[in-house]
Scaffold this motif. Structure first.
Motif, PDB file in Angstrom:
ATOM      1  N   VAL A  38     -36.127 -16.463  -8.800  1.00 35.10           N
ATOM      2  CA  VAL A  38     -35.275 -16.236 -10.098  1.00 35.10           C
ATOM      3  C   VAL A  38     -35.036 -17.435 -10.898  1.00 35.10           C
ATOM      4  CG1 VAL A  38     -33.830 -14.252  -9.145  1.00 35.10           C
ATOM      5  CG2 VAL A  38     -33.066 -16.699  -8.961  1.00 35.10           C
ATOM      6  N   HIS A  39     -35.203 -17.189 -12.162  1.00 33.44           N
ATOM      7  CA  HIS A  39     -34.862 -18.312 -13.300  1.00 33.44           C
ATOM      8  C   HIS A  39     -34.527 -17.647 -14.579  1.00 33.44           C
ATOM      9  CE1 HIS A  39     -38.622 -17.094 -15.350  1.00 33.44           C
ATOM     10  NE2 HIS A  39     -39.274 -17.149 -14.337  1.00 33.44           N
ATOM     11  N   GLY A  40     -33.817 -18.683 -15.336  1.00 34.49           N
ATOM     12  CA  GLY A  40     -33.227 -18.170 -16.744  1.00 34.49           C
ATOM     13  C   GLY A  40     -34.027 -17.319 -17.896  1.00 34.49           C
ATOM     14  N   GLN A  41     -35.284 -17.504 -17.633  1.00 33.45           N
ATOM     15  CA  GLN A  41     -36.313 -16.890 -18.614  1.00 33.45           C
ATOM     16  C   GLN A  41     -36.731 -15.452 -18.230  1.00 33.45           C
ATOM     17  OE1 GLN A  41     -37.955 -18.823 -21.527  1.00 33.45           O
ATOM     18  NE2 GLN A  41     -36.080 -20.159 -21.048  1.00 33.45           N
ATOM     19  N   MET A  42     -36.364 -15.044 -17.037  1.00 31.68           N
ATOM     20  CA  MET A  42     -36.578 -13.996 -16.614  1.00 31.68           C
ATOM     21  C   MET A  42     -35.893 -12.563 -17.282  1.00 31.68           C
ATOM     22  SD  MET A  42     -36.855 -14.291 -12.635  1.00 31.68           S
ATOM     23  CE  MET A  42     -37.708 -13.002 -12.030  1.00 31.68           C
ATOM     24  N   GLU A  50     -24.259 -11.163 -16.205  1.00 25.41           N
ATOM     25  CA  GLU A  50     -24.421  -9.926 -15.731  1.00 25.41           C
ATOM     26  C   GLU A  50     -24.490  -9.556 -14.083  1.00 25.41           C
ATOM     27  OE1 GLU A  50     -27.312  -6.241 -16.986  1.00 25.41           O
ATOM     28  OE2 GLU A  50     -26.259  -7.311 -18.677  1.00 25.41           O
ATOM     29  N   ILE A  51     -25.295 -10.768 -13.451  1.00 25.74           N
ATOM     30  CA  ILE A  51     -25.520 -10.688 -12.103  1.00 25.74           C
ATOM     31  C   ILE A  51     -24.344 -10.820 -11.447  1.00 25.74           C
ATOM     32  CG2 ILE A  51     -26.174 -12.545 -10.261  1.00 25.74           C
ATOM     33  CD1 ILE A  51     -28.739 -13.190 -11.627  1.00 25.74           C
ATOM     34  N   LEU A  52     -23.340 -11.621 -12.082  1.00 27.99           N
ATOM     35  CA  LEU A  52     -22.029 -11.929 -11.257  1.00 27.99           C
ATOM     36  C   LEU A  52     -21.058 -10.755 -11.342  1.00 27.99           C
ATOM     37  CD1 LEU A  52     -20.621 -15.379 -11.875  1.00 27.99           C
ATOM     38  CD2 LEU A  52     -21.211 -14.560  -9.963  1.00 27.99           C
ATOM     39  N   PRO A  77     -33.380  -9.632 -17.545  1.00 27.64           N
ATOM     40  CA  PRO A  77     -32.432  -9.122 -16.446  1.00 27.64           C
ATOM     41  C   PRO A  77     -32.715  -8.159 -15.387  1.00 27.64           C
ATOM     42  CG  PRO A  77     -31.629  -9.405 -18.902  1.00 27.64           C
ATOM     43  CD  PRO A  77     -33.004  -9.309 -18.985  1.00 27.64           C
ATOM     44  N   ALA A  78     -33.686  -7.287 -15.782  1.00 27.85           N
ATOM     45  CA  ALA A  78     -33.902  -6.215 -14.797  1.00 27.85           C
ATOM     46  C   ALA A  78     -34.704  -7.104 -13.749  1.00 27.85           C
ATOM     47  CB  ALA A  78     -34.545  -5.033 -15.435  1.00 27.85           C
ATOM     48  N   ALA A  79     -35.991  -7.994 -14.259  1.00 25.51           N
ATOM     49  CA  ALA A  79     -36.458  -8.602 -12.979  1.00 25.51           C
ATOM     50  C   ALA A  79     -35.584  -9.471 -12.457  1.00 25.51           C
ATOM     51  CB  ALA A  79     -37.735  -9.397 -13.666  1.00 25.51           C
ATOM     52  N   LYS A  80     -34.598  -9.947 -12.793  1.00 25.64           N
ATOM     53  CA  LYS A  80     -33.846 -10.942 -12.289  1.00 25.64           C
ATOM     54  C   LYS A  80     -33.018 -10.352 -11.079  1.00 25.64           C
ATOM     55  CE  LYS A  80     -31.735 -13.744 -15.079  1.00 25.64           C
ATOM     56  NZ  LYS A  80     -30.939 -14.547 -15.734  1.00 25.64           N
ATOM     57  N   ASP A  81     -32.599  -9.373 -11.620  1.00 28.82           N
ATOM     58  CA  ASP A  81     -31.552  -8.322 -10.719  1.00 28.82           C
ATOM     59  C   ASP A  81     -32.389  -7.629  -9.299  1.00 28.82           C
ATOM     60  OD1 ASP A  81     -29.424  -8.989 -12.139  1.00 28.82           O
ATOM     61  OD2 ASP A  81     -29.250  -6.647 -13.002  1.00 28.82           O
ATOM     62  N   ALA A  82     -33.734  -7.365  -9.792  1.00 30.47           N
ATOM     63  CA  ALA A  82     -34.621  -6.896  -8.610  1.00 30.47           C
ATOM     64  C   ALA A  82     -34.791  -8.063  -7.576  1.00 30.47           C
ATOM     65  CB  ALA A  82     -35.921  -6.467  -9.194  1.00 30.47           C
ATOM     66  N   GLU A 137     -35.042  -8.401   2.178  1.00 28.16           N
ATOM     67  CA  GLU A 137     -36.437  -8.210   2.042  1.00 28.16           C
ATOM     68  C   GLU A 137     -37.343  -9.588   2.056  1.00 28.16           C
ATOM     69  OE1 GLU A 137     -37.250  -5.257  -0.846  1.00 28.16           O
ATOM     70  OE2 GLU A 137     -35.466  -3.978  -0.247  1.00 28.16           O
ATOM     71  N   THR A 138     -36.677 -10.525   1.342  1.00 25.75           N
ATOM     72  CA  THR A 138     -37.480 -11.763   1.047  1.00 25.75           C
ATOM     73  C   THR A 138     -36.570 -12.878   1.855  1.00 25.75           C
ATOM     74  OG1 THR A 138     -36.025 -12.039  -1.161  1.00 25.75           O
ATOM     75  CG2 THR A 138     -38.377 -11.617  -1.129  1.00 25.75           C
ATOM     76  N   GLY A 139     -37.063 -13.843   2.586  1.00 24.80           N
ATOM     77  CA  GLY A 139     -36.344 -14.586   3.217  1.00 24.80           C
ATOM     78  C   GLY A 139     -35.890 -16.022   2.476  1.00 24.80           C
ATOM     79  N   VAL A 140     -36.759 -16.176   1.370  1.00 25.85           N
ATOM     80  CA  VAL A 140     -36.402 -17.441   0.685  1.00 25.85           C
ATOM     81  C   VAL A 140     -36.428 -17.193  -0.898  1.00 25.85           C
ATOM     82  CG1 VAL A 140     -37.089 -19.909   0.065  1.00 25.85           C
ATOM     83  CG2 VAL A 140     -37.648 -18.784   2.375  1.00 25.85           C
ATOM     84  N   LEU A 141     -35.112 -17.442  -1.381  1.00 28.87           N
ATOM     85  CA  LEU A 141     -35.188 -17.322  -2.934  1.00 28.87           C
ATOM     86  C   LEU A 141     -35.357 -18.695  -3.650  1.00 28.87           C
ATOM     87  CD1 LEU A 141     -34.487 -15.250  -5.053  1.00 28.87           C
ATOM     88  CD2 LEU A 141     -32.325 -15.765  -4.865  1.00 28.87           C
ATOM     89  N   VAL A 142     -36.457 -18.859  -4.387  1.00 26.76           N
ATOM     90  CA  VAL A 142     -36.562 -19.999  -5.189  1.00 26.76           C
ATOM     91  C   VAL A 142     -36.147 -19.769  -6.490  1.00 26.76           C
ATOM     92  CG1 VAL A 142     -38.431 -21.291  -6.301  1.00 26.76           C
ATOM     93  CG2 VAL A 142     -38.870 -20.351  -3.997  1.00 26.76           C
ATOM     94  N   ALA A 143     -35.192 -21.023  -6.926  1.00 21.15           N
ATOM     95  CA  ALA A 143     -34.193 -20.487  -8.273  1.00 21.15           C
ATOM     96  C   ALA A 143     -33.978 -21.825  -8.852  1.00 21.15           C
ATOM     97  CB  ALA A 143     -32.928 -19.888  -7.638  1.00 21.15           C
ATOM     98  N   THR A 144     -34.010 -21.743 -10.208  1.00 17.70           N
ATOM     99  CA  THR A 144     -33.369 -22.842 -11.081  1.00 17.70           C
ATOM    100  C   THR A 144     -31.820 -22.616 -10.819  1.00 17.70           C
ATOM    101  OG1 THR A 144     -33.291 -21.406 -12.936  1.00 17.70           O
ATOM    102  CG2 THR A 144     -35.334 -22.989 -12.610  1.00 17.70           C
ATOM    103  N   THR A 145     -30.933 -23.399 -11.528  1.00 18.18           N
ATOM    104  CA  THR A 145     -29.482 -23.294 -11.293  1.00 18.18           C
ATOM    105  C   THR A 145     -29.032 -21.956 -11.650  1.00 18.18           C
ATOM    106  OG1 THR A 145     -29.371 -24.379 -13.291  1.00 18.18           O
ATOM    107  CG2 THR A 145     -29.193 -25.930 -11.323  1.00 18.18           C
ATOM    108  N   VAL A 146     -29.507 -20.923 -12.128  1.00 16.15           N
ATOM    109  CA  VAL A 146     -28.929 -19.701 -12.303  1.00 16.15           C
ATOM    110  C   VAL A 146     -28.181 -19.213 -11.087  1.00 16.15           C
ATOM    111  CG1 VAL A 146     -29.784 -17.859 -13.934  1.00 16.15           C
ATOM    112  CG2 VAL A 146     -31.334 -19.092 -12.179  1.00 16.15           C
TER     113      VAL A 146
END
Length: 696
Positions: free
Chosen positions: A517-521, A326-328, A523-528, A537-546
């Protein structure tokens, strides 16, 4: 198409072979052997030298020895569990002991009578007290010694199957070899010096030295080619069937494409123009298009896809663009909707999140032909999604559809053209194995303005320095990704490490500056979280390989990959491709924990030294092998018994052109060579090809 009679003996039950009963037939399934023909393709992987030597002193122990001995005396064990030892002497007078556990005394006296000569073959070891052979493999009278092969093949085994079982069954399977007509092109056979099929099978099972086990050995190379050729015949038949399908001729006037081009941020590259021309020509032809668009990270596949979709709209039809997540899908839509709108094309997004009246209205507009381009996830395959006139389906292929799903997709539109996109550069041999049923367009240059990404390797001990530099960069308005390590294949453990890093960076950089962002979130929270990062608004995005695939934030110019040595080459290349999309100089920091393994070091150095995805893919193939590279489970990549895709990639290309030529000259395989090729398809279980011929 019924099975040719000549092959009946090879399709009989395994139990018709010598030495195979119901129990061992069941056990053979562990080796993927259920018929005599499967056994013929179970080739030996090594061999044992059983040639007769004068005495034990001719060997360096421990090793397998074959010598003549005189049996001196039997020494039974003192207790039931103690072994019986048979003392012997070789022809040069050296003493050795044959050791038997749980063997009956009368049996041993019968096969090893005292005072008699015997030929013994088995593994000999020197202990402090004696040279011993525990349970010799062979005990023969001197006049029987000729029956022992000088070089004995060693086969793969599974629970319940011994070497003797395989060897006995194999002799009986080889006795059934039919004399089949030749399916390989005679010119190719002569040039390569390959034997005929039955001779190749026989030679492969009767090696006389280690050289006979090599992939380059003519008998093995021929059998490998047979597998590749059968596979390519299947793909070529699928391709011919797909193209025979009633294609629609989608010919546009170029008006929409001209308007789109005027809105593009840069002039298309020569590779993009070439791909658009190839696709438009396919769409205008009466045959159905089945094309793969292969491009490296950032080569501009999406714009090529938009131009192709515009051809469908110009021709009065509709197009669909499918993304794996969905993100893509949302990102494709957001990236293309303005361009489409300016050109006067109505584009809509449909995902699993569309509910109620919204969804109903979209589906009605789609069925009426008002929506010209639909973007979505595979939710667009649901029964209630009906197109007015679907002419082109574009699949953004990160989830690697197999051939079967591609055929299913084609069925959605009466005869929709299909364009599959992949961002993973694939070595040519694998592209042929996975996509041999398709025509291929390659984007091998980057659009102007894509700056090279500086790649730096740092050890994890310097993390505080990295965070300090990051704080300065974020204060100066730059944005960064921080990808957490693959701790193990468990989302939960990966998640714990991501949350820990998130808390650490928030403490260092300030509350509102860091997103996660991570795979367990949900979808709405991930998109937000993504939306806040995209908006700056955020400078750094911490992520797993999503975030590995397709995420596009031009302002992000720093990529930190923690414990980079835990990732594969292709994955690291994809992650690095998330930066370098805007005007700023971009950096990719690969943090690793020393000491690195040899392969870990080779992976990281390859990435540091090149940004060419095709070179990286070839290196990845060399290091990991085909199955791992494409993730065999979901790749639809064939599993070959003899052929080795890494080492025999050149044969795959020959097999493809040979298969296509044969089908061009003889589409129904009814010529003498075509009929021979049908035998091969049966032998190698290419049922799909056989079905395609039958329904052909």
């Amino acid at each position: 198409m019924s099975r040719p009679e000549a092959l009946f003996p090879l399709f009989a039950d395994l139990e018709t072979l010598d030495g195979v009963g119901a129990k061992s037939a069941k056990a053979f399934e562990g080796l993927a052997v259920s018929r005599p023909k499967d056994l013929l393709y179970l080739l030996p992987y090594s061999g044992i030298d059983r040639s007769l030597r004068a005495g034990i002193r001719d060997y360096v122990l421990p090793t397998t020895v074959t010598i003549a001995v005189e049996v001196l005396r039997h020494q039974p064990g003192r207790t039931r569990s103690a072994p019986t030892v048979v003392h012997c002497r070789d022809d040069e007078g050296a003493a050795l002991e044959l050791v038997f556990f749980h063997a009956r005394g009368d049996y041993l006296q019968r096969i090893l009578p005292e005072g008699v000569r015997r030929v013994i073959s088995g593994k000999a070891e020197a202990t402090d007290f004696a040279i011993r052979i525990v349970h010799p493999d062979h005990v023969l009278a001197p006049e029987e010694a000729g029956s022992l092969p000088g070089w004995e093949p060693v086969y793969p085994l599974t629970a319940g199957i011994t070497q003797k079982t395989v060897q006995k069954a194999m002799v009986s399977a080889l006795a059934r070899l039919p004399d089949l007509a030749e399916w390989i092109d005679p010119g190719l056979m002569a040039r390569e010096g390959w034997p005929a099929w039955s001779a190749a099978i026989t030679q492969a099972h009767r090696p006389t030295s280690t050289q006979d086990l090599a992939a380059e050995d003519p008998a093995r190379a021929r059998l490998a080619y047979d597998e590749l050729f059968a596979h390519q015949l299947t793909l070529s038949l699928a391709r011919a069937r797909m193209r025979r399908g009633r294609g629609m001729q989608s010919r546009g006037d170029g008006g929409l494409r001209a308007r789109l081009l005027a809105g593009f941020p840069y002039r298309p590259t020569a590779a993009q123009q070439r791909a658009v021309t190839e696709i438009a020509a396919d769409m205008a032809a009466p045959l159905r298009m089945n094309r793969l668009l292969q491009g490296d990270v950032g080569a501009g596949k999406t714009l090529v896809a938009l131009m192709a979709l515009a051809v469908a709209v110009e021709a009065g039809g509709q197009g669909v663009l499918m993304a794996p997540t969905e993100i893509l899908a949302r990102q494709h839509y957001e990236g293309l909707a303005d361009l489409a709108g300016q050109a006067g094309i109505r584009m809509e997004l449909l995902t699993g999140r569309d509910r109620g009246s919204d969804r109903v209205a979209k589906l009605a507009a789609l069925a009426a032909g008002e929506i010209q381009i639909l973007v979505g996830t595979h939710a667009v395959f649901q029964k209630d999604v009906v197109f007015h006139n679907l002419r082109l389906a574009v699949i953004d292929e990160q989830h690697r559809f197999g051939v079967a799903q591609r055929m299913e997709l084609g069925a959605k539109g009466e005869a929709a053209d299909v364009l599959v996109m992949t961002a993973t550069p694939i070595p040519r041999s694998l592209a042929l194995a996975s996509y041999g049923d398709m025509d291929v367009s390659v984007l091998d240059e980057k659009p102007p303005g894509r700056k090279p990404v500086r790649t730096v390797l740092v050890t994890t001990s310097r993390i505080d320095e990295v965070v300090a530099h990051l704080a300065q960069a974020v204060a100066a308005g730059r944005q960064a990704y921080w990808v957490c390590p693959l701790v193990e294949e468990s989302e939960l453990v990966d998640l714990a490490s991501a949350e820990e890093r998130f808390a650490h960076l928030r403490a260092a950089l300030g509350e509102g500056r860091v997103g996660l962002v991570h795979g367990q979130m949900p979808p709405a929270a991930k998109d937000a979280a993504m939306a806040r990062f995209v908006a700056g608004e955020t400078g750094v995005l911490v992520a797993t390989t999503v975030i590995e695939v397709g995420v596009n934030v031009p302002n992000a110019s720093i990529m930190v990959i923690e414990r980079a040595e835990t990732f594969g080459l292709a994955q690291l290349h994809q992650l690095r491709g998330r930066v370098g999309r805007g005007a700023a100089e971009s950096t990719c920091l690969m943090m690793y924990q020393p000491p690195l393994s040899e392969s870990g070091e080779r992976r990281l150095k390859t990435l540091r030294d090149t940004e060419d995805g095709f070179r990286i893919a070839e290196e990845d193939l060399a290091m990991r092998g085909a199955g791992d590279l494409i993730g065999t489970a979901q790749s639809g990549l064939p599993r070959f018994r003899v052929a080795d895709l890494e080492r025999q990639s050149a044969l795959m290309a020959v097999a493809q052109s040979d298969a296509r030529k044969l089908l061009h000259d003889d589409p129904t395989l009814d010529s003498p060579r075509g009929k021979a090729a049908r035998h091969l398809l049966w032998l190698l279980d290419q049922d799909r090809a056989i079905r395609l011929l039958t329904v052909g």
